[in-house]
Design a protein around this motif. Structure first.
Motif, PDB file in Angstrom:
ATOM      1  N   ARG A 252       0.804  -1.228   0.000  1.00 50.56           N
ATOM      2  CA  ARG A 252       0.000   0.000   0.000  1.00 50.56           C
ATOM      3  C   ARG A 252       0.839   1.281   0.000  1.00 50.56           C
ATOM      4  NH1 ARG A 252      -5.195  -0.173   0.829  1.00 50.56           N
ATOM      5  NH2 ARG A 252      -6.159  -2.161   1.397  1.00 50.56           N
ATOM      6  N   ALA A 253       2.165   1.167  -0.157  1.00 51.56           N
ATOM      7  CA  ALA A 253       3.018   2.360  -0.087  1.00 51.56           C
ATOM      8  C   ALA A 253       2.910   3.161  -1.387  1.00 51.56           C
ATOM      9  CB  ALA A 253       4.463   1.947   0.167  1.00 51.56           C
TER      10      ALA A 253
ATOM     11  N   ALA B 140      -1.468  11.215  -8.022  1.00 53.86           N
ATOM     12  CA  ALA B 140      -2.239  10.881  -9.228  1.00 53.86           C
ATOM     13  C   ALA B 140      -2.867   9.479  -9.129  1.00 53.86           C
ATOM     14  CB  ALA B 140      -1.334  10.970 -10.460  1.00 53.86           C
ATOM     15  N   GLN B 141      -2.416   8.701  -8.152  1.00 52.89           N
ATOM     16  CA  GLN B 141      -2.922   7.315  -8.023  1.00 52.89           C
ATOM     17  C   GLN B 141      -4.104   7.264  -7.039  1.00 52.89           C
ATOM     18  OE1 GLN B 141      -1.742   4.959 -10.007  1.00 52.89           O
ATOM     19  NE2 GLN B 141      -0.278   6.461 -10.811  1.00 52.89           N
ATOM     20  N   PRO B 142      -5.065   6.356  -7.313  1.00 50.57           N
ATOM     21  CA  PRO B 142      -6.249   6.302  -6.440  1.00 50.57           C
ATOM     22  C   PRO B 142      -5.932   5.914  -4.991  1.00 50.57           C
ATOM     23  CG  PRO B 142      -6.254   4.515  -8.083  1.00 50.57           C
ATOM     24  CD  PRO B 142      -5.167   5.445  -8.477  1.00 50.57           C
ATOM     25  N   SER B 143      -4.898   5.107  -4.789  1.00 48.34           N
ATOM     26  CA  SER B 143      -4.610   4.668  -3.410  1.00 48.34           C
ATOM     27  C   SER B 143      -3.567   5.563  -2.724  1.00 48.34           C
ATOM     28  CB  SER B 143      -4.087   3.227  -3.450  1.00 48.34           C
ATOM     29  OG  SER B 143      -2.994   3.154  -4.366  1.00 48.34           O
ATOM     30  N   TYR B 144      -3.529   6.837  -3.172  1.00 50.04           N
ATOM     31  CA  TYR B 144      -2.531   7.810  -2.674  1.00 50.04           C
ATOM     32  C   TYR B 144      -2.631   8.024  -1.163  1.00 50.04           C
ATOM     33  CZ  TYR B 144      -1.070  12.660  -1.610  1.00 50.04           C
ATOM     34  OH  TYR B 144      -0.531  13.779  -1.047  1.00 50.04           O
ATOM     35  N   ILE B 145      -1.449   8.032  -0.524  1.00 50.56           N
ATOM     36  CA  ILE B 145      -1.364   8.336   0.914  1.00 50.56           C
ATOM     37  C   ILE B 145      -0.514   9.589   1.074  1.00 50.56           C
ATOM     38  CG2 ILE B 145      -0.358   7.535   3.096  1.00 50.56           C
ATOM     39  CD1 ILE B 145      -1.018   4.654   2.045  1.00 50.56           C
ATOM     40  N   SER B 146      -1.065  10.617   1.718  1.00 45.64           N
ATOM     41  CA  SER B 146      -0.283  11.852   1.864  1.00 45.64           C
ATOM     42  C   SER B 146       0.731  11.693   3.002  1.00 45.64           C
ATOM     43  CB  SER B 146      -1.195  13.041   2.144  1.00 45.64           C
ATOM     44  OG  SER B 146      -1.572  13.048   3.510  1.00 45.64           O
ATOM     45  N   LEU B 147       1.793  12.475   2.905  1.00 44.41           N
ATOM     46  CA  LEU B 147       2.824  12.417   3.957  1.00 44.41           C
ATOM     47  C   LEU B 147       2.234  12.814   5.298  1.00 44.41           C
ATOM     48  CD1 LEU B 147       5.930  13.983   2.162  1.00 44.41           C
ATOM     49  CD2 LEU B 147       5.423  11.582   2.583  1.00 44.41           C
ATOM     50  N   ASP B 148       1.253  13.695   5.253  1.00 45.06           N
ATOM     51  CA  ASP B 148       0.615  14.139   6.485  1.00 45.06           C
ATOM     52  C   ASP B 148      -0.080  12.955   7.167  1.00 45.06           C
ATOM     53  OD1 ASP B 148       0.035  16.148   8.273  1.00 45.06           O
ATOM     54  OD2 ASP B 148      -1.986  16.399   7.471  1.00 45.06           O
ATOM     55  N   GLN B 149      -0.804  12.176   6.366  1.00 46.75           N
ATOM     56  CA  GLN B 149      -1.479  10.987   6.926  1.00 46.75           C
ATOM     57  C   GLN B 149      -0.445   9.980   7.430  1.00 46.75           C
ATOM     58  OE1 GLN B 149      -3.534  10.121   3.216  1.00 46.75           O
ATOM     59  NE2 GLN B 149      -5.519  10.437   4.199  1.00 46.75           N
TER      60      GLN B 149
END
Length: 306
Positions: free
Chosen positions: A263-264, A269-278
């Motif tokens: 999940r990294a 632009a990708q649907p499974s994007y994880i922000s650095l904040d999260q």
């Protein structure tokens, strides 16, 4: 988290030597090793203790013990207390304030008032000045020239507007009292070693002023991992610079867990994007359930395998 930065790596505030040089009069030699021994004989010390001054801390500061013994509460100290209250230091903060900066008791009230007037002339509001003085207790020991030079340095070095410069020092007032060398070095590290553009550095510093006082080694290590291992580009780090205030171990553990789960994904632009904040700011429970889509037990088990 802002408070993750250890205070020792922060900009050293005015050094003891500098503070001591500010005191002109020759001081009494101490006949006893602790100030507590004088409290019964000294009305001044007794009143300072009543205010909440911690004498055991004060006597660790160079010459501060002797200084207190030369002062008369009614003649010397009362006017400084009234001045501090007028500036906006709360009653219950006077003791802690004087514990950190006993040297202010040797200052001339008019000189102190001139410094506050200077800050007002630079359009700092009363509440802002109160907050700055409380958070950087040595601030008012500095001459108007030094304060002016400091504000000028941050404005010119960062290319900030007057308003942005003010906002910066309101949020981190020890920038006005600390040494400038570490700040200059950190700006150079960001530009030369980490490769950020000038406008990116402006944004990073404005969002997280503590970058200016962080340990250089830590900055480099964190950047190296985020950029070279996780593949985060400069423009994304500029959007979430608070990531530099996080513990590197936390970033590594979470990134490795996400990689293990497949999940990294840090590309917006990708649907499974994880922000650095999260990635860094959520508590473990929330990070696991919402971001990793796993249980906290899975995460703990995974950490044991590292």
């Amino acid at each position: 988290d802002w408070d993750d930065i250890p205070s020792s790596s922060a900009l050293e505030e005015i050094s003891e030597e500098e503070a001591v040089q500010i005191i002109a009069e020759p001081l009494l030699p101490l006949r006893s090793s602790t100030l507590r021994d004088y409290v019964d004989h000294s009305e001044t010390l007794a009143k300072l203790v009543d205010l909440g001054v911690d004498l055991s801390q004060v006597e660790k500061r160079q010459k501060a013990g002797q200084l207190l013994l030369t002062l008369d509460f009614e003649k010397d100290i009362r006017k400084i207390l009234l001045f501090l209250k007028d500036v906006g230091v709360e009653d219950n903060q006077l003791g802690p304030f004087l514990t950190k900066n006993p040297y202010i008791l040797a200052e001339d009230v008019e000189a102190l008032e001139t410094r506050v007037a200077y800050l007002k002339s630079k359009k700092f509001g009363k509440a802002e000045i109160a907050q700055m003085v409380s958070r950087a207790p040595y601030l008012l020991l500095f001459s108007v020239e030094r304060l002016d030079n400091r504000l000028g340095f941050f404005k010119n070095e960062l290319g900030f507007s007057v308003k942005k410069t003010k906002d910066l020092v309101i949020r981190l007032p020890r920038l006005l009292t600390g040494k400038l060398e570490p700040v200059k070095e950190n700006l150079q590290v960001c530009q030369i070693e980490l490769g950020f553009q000038h406008n990116e550095i402006q944004q990073i510093v404005f969002k997280t002023p503590k970058i200016l006082t962080a340990s250089k080694k830590r900055l480099k290590q964190t950047f190296d991992y985020l950029h070279n291992i996780m593949g985060i580009p400069h423009h994304m780090l500029t959007r979430f610079p608070q990531v530099f205030n996080s513990k590197l171990l936390r970033i590594k553990e979470r990134h490795m867990f996400l990689t293990f789960l497949g999940r990294a994904q840090y590309d917006p632009a990708q649907p499974s994007y994880i922000s650095l904040d999260q990635l860094v700011s959520l508590p473990d429970e929330v990070f696991c359930t919402e971001i990793a889509k796993a249980s906290i037990q899975d995460f703990e088990k995974f950490l044991k395998t590292l």
